[in-house]
Write a protein that holds these residues in place. Structure first.
Motif, PDB file in Angstrom:
ATOM      1  N   HIS A  58      84.709  41.984  28.268  1.00 45.46           N
ATOM      2  CA  HIS A  58      83.748  42.100  29.348  1.00 45.46           C
ATOM      3  C   HIS A  58      83.164  43.454  29.424  1.00 45.46           C
ATOM      4  O   HIS A  58      83.475  44.267  30.237  1.00 45.46           O
ATOM      5  N   HIS A  60      78.964  45.615  28.987  1.00 48.02           N
ATOM      6  CA  HIS A  60      77.731  45.582  29.050  1.00 48.02           C
ATOM      7  C   HIS A  60      77.108  46.880  28.434  1.00 48.02           C
ATOM      8  O   HIS A  60      76.889  47.963  29.250  1.00 48.02           O
ATOM      9  N   LYS A 150      78.061  32.667  27.395  1.00 43.82           N
ATOM     10  CA  LYS A 150      78.242  33.143  28.868  1.00 43.82           C
ATOM     11  C   LYS A 150      76.834  32.741  29.615  1.00 43.82           C
ATOM     12  O   LYS A 150      75.682  32.564  28.871  1.00 43.82           O
ATOM     13  N   HIS A 239      85.107  37.949  36.126  1.00 46.52           N
ATOM     14  CA  HIS A 239      85.022  38.757  37.267  1.00 46.52           C
ATOM     15  C   HIS A 239      85.416  38.226  38.764  1.00 46.52           C
ATOM     16  O   HIS A 239      84.550  38.174  39.755  1.00 46.52           O
ATOM     17  N   ASP A 315      84.400  44.921  32.902  1.00 51.46           N
ATOM     18  CA  ASP A 315      82.869  44.776  33.343  1.00 51.46           C
ATOM     19  C   ASP A 315      82.050  45.835  33.274  1.00 51.46           C
ATOM     20  O   ASP A 315      81.236  46.210  34.359  1.00 51.46           O
TER      21      ASP A 315
END
Ligand code: URP
Ligand code: ZN
Ligand code: ZN
Length: 469
Positions: A58, A60, A150, A239, A315
């Motif tokens: 996870h 970004h 997702k 999360h 995350d």
């Protein structure tokens, strides 16, 4: 290039023994006691742990979000990951509304090109099945090695999908063998609460949490679970931050349904009060779901100990405080949501999970490497130390003392969520497919060493690239 890692304490999700690990042609070819082999490089691991490279499902990197772009691109994000002992991650491709999945995937791959320090795969974040994305194109993604979809159930007006899109994606996943991931929050209710707060003149960072109460996470988690039952798809809730979301996952798993959940490092350590820090410092902790009341931290430790939650990810969605977070100085809803974390997951979970007696070393390996590798179609190439697996390993010094700080981390973010935290235990040497990435506190390998990994479908194994001779 051959490498011999000598005399380390080898730890997997199941094993714990002292031995030698021999690497040839990017893979582990031999494990044994006092191996009598020649190697181009010998690493003395006496007194150290030999762990599988951690897998972060996870992240970004280089992602347009919240009116800006995350500050870590593939090179800086993966460099941070490598220093932290993470050798493979799965990043989110975001389908821009109106765009095809193929175009979005191509865009993400071109952003990574030549910059990769560790191995990586992609999830596809579905935002639009009306204008750009078709069900047929979605169904074709697993053939490209993109085996997870997702959906954001929040971020209304941006990434949020309606229940029809969520449900249709689940139906496709049930057919194609993909795993469905959800960001579970009730985006409609949150949107009302945010508008009400702003209308009342409530602009400070703490209103990020006060407008996203834990019940909105619990409701959406339960909705996603029930819809995945109807569609017949496996479900992974990202999360998870609070008891309200842990409970429906615990019930689903108790019933034996195909439901898994992850939490992230920050939810164990950062609580609601961090958002109240003065001089806009609270904005550093504006990520979603928000930091919760401290009581949830014990709930989460218990959930990862008992396998109600199966993975700890980061995350990682890094922004600068100065210049990006400050976009929301007068309006908490304009603070870009996200925080850095790729580098410190292993250190933090080792310190406060293992050393504090909350989880075993084997469970730590399972949560950070083996379970994410299995769930996301990377195992047994990734996520374990075994003959035939990629030689992704961390020689971890359990006695090394480190003070975590933005002054020394490798993310481009100008702050660290765990600033000043002292840990004992840190990666010393990090290898990716037998290439030394990090040694003596330096990045040794050059960007480009990392590769895209085409992942297996949910429940299937990812075989080694070529058979051992
Ligand atoms: O605040 C967060 N978590 N930012 C990244 C996007 C998401 O929701 O995962
Ligand atoms: Zn999310
Ligand atoms: Zn995220």
């Amino acid at each position: 290039m051959s490498v011999l890692i000598k005399g380390g304490r080898v730890l997997t999700a199941a094993d714990d023994y002292v031995g030698d690990v021999y690497v040839e042609d990017e893979r582990i070819s031999l494990i044994g006691e006092s191996l009598d082999v020649q190697a181009d490089k010998v690493i003395d691991a006496a007194g150290k742990y030999v762990l599988p490279g951690a897998v972060d499902p996870h992240t970004h990197l280089d992602m347009p979000f919240g009116g800006t772009v995350t500050v870590d691109d593939v090179e800086s994000g993966q460099t941070a990951a490598a220093f932290g002992g993470t050798t493979c991650h799965v990043d989110f491709v975001i389908q821009p509304p109106g765009s095809t999945f193929a175009a979005a995937l191509e865009d993400w791959k071109s952003k990574a090109n030549g910059k990769q320090v560790i191995d990586m795969g992609y999830h596809m974040a579905v935002t639009d099945l009306k204008e750009g994305g078709t069900l047929e194109d979605l169904a074709a993604l697993p053939d490209e090695g993109v085996t997870s979809y997702k959906l954001f159930m929040a971020y209304k007006g941006a990434l949020m999908v309606d229940d029809e899109t969520l449900f249709r994606t689940m139906q496709v996943a049930a057919e194609t063998g993909a795993l469905v991931m959800v960001h579970a929050e009730n985006g409609d209710a949150i949107d009302v609460l945010v508008k009400e707060a702003l209308a009342a003149g409530h602009t400070e960072p703490k209103y990020h949490a006060l407008t996203r109460p834990p019940e909105t996470e619990g409701e959406a988690t339960n909705r996603a679970i029930q819809l995945s039952r109807v569609a017949g798809s496996p479900l992974y809730v990202v999360h998870v931050s609070c008891a309200e979301a842990v409970e429906p996952i615990a019930i689903a798993r108790e019933k034996g349904w195909d439901v898994w959940g992850e939490t992230c490092t920050q939810y164990f350590f950062v609580d609601y009060t961090f958002l109240e820090r003065p001089d806009f410092e609270g904005a550093k902790y504006v990520y979603t779901p928000p930091p919760r009341d401290k009581a949830n931290q014990d709930v989460l430790w218990n959930a990862v100990r008992t396998d109600v939650l199966s993975v700890v990810s980061t995350d990682h969605c890094a922004f600068l405080w100065d210049g990006q977070k400050t976009m929301g100085k007068d309006d908490f809803s304009k603070i870009p949501n996200g925080g850095p974390g790729l580098e410190n997951r292993l250190q933090m979970i080792h310190e406060f999970g293992v050393r504090a007696g909350r989880i075993s070393l084997n469970r730590m390996v399972e949560l950070l490497a083996t379970a994410p590798a299995k769930l996301f179609g990377l195992y047994p190439r990734k996520g374990t130390v075994a003959v035939g697996s990629d030689a992704d390993m961390v020689v971890f010094d359990p006695e090394k003392k480190v003070t975590i700080s933005a002054a020394t981390h490798h993310s481009k973010s100008d702050y660290n969520l765990y600033e000043g935290t002292e840990v004992t235990g840190s990666p010393e040497v990090v290898l990716l497919r037998g290439h030394v990435l990090v040694e003596d506190g330096e990045l040794v390998a050059s960007p480009g060493v990392g590769q895209f990994v085409a992942r297996a479908r949910f429940g299937e194994e990812l075989k080694a690239q070529t058979a051992l001779a």
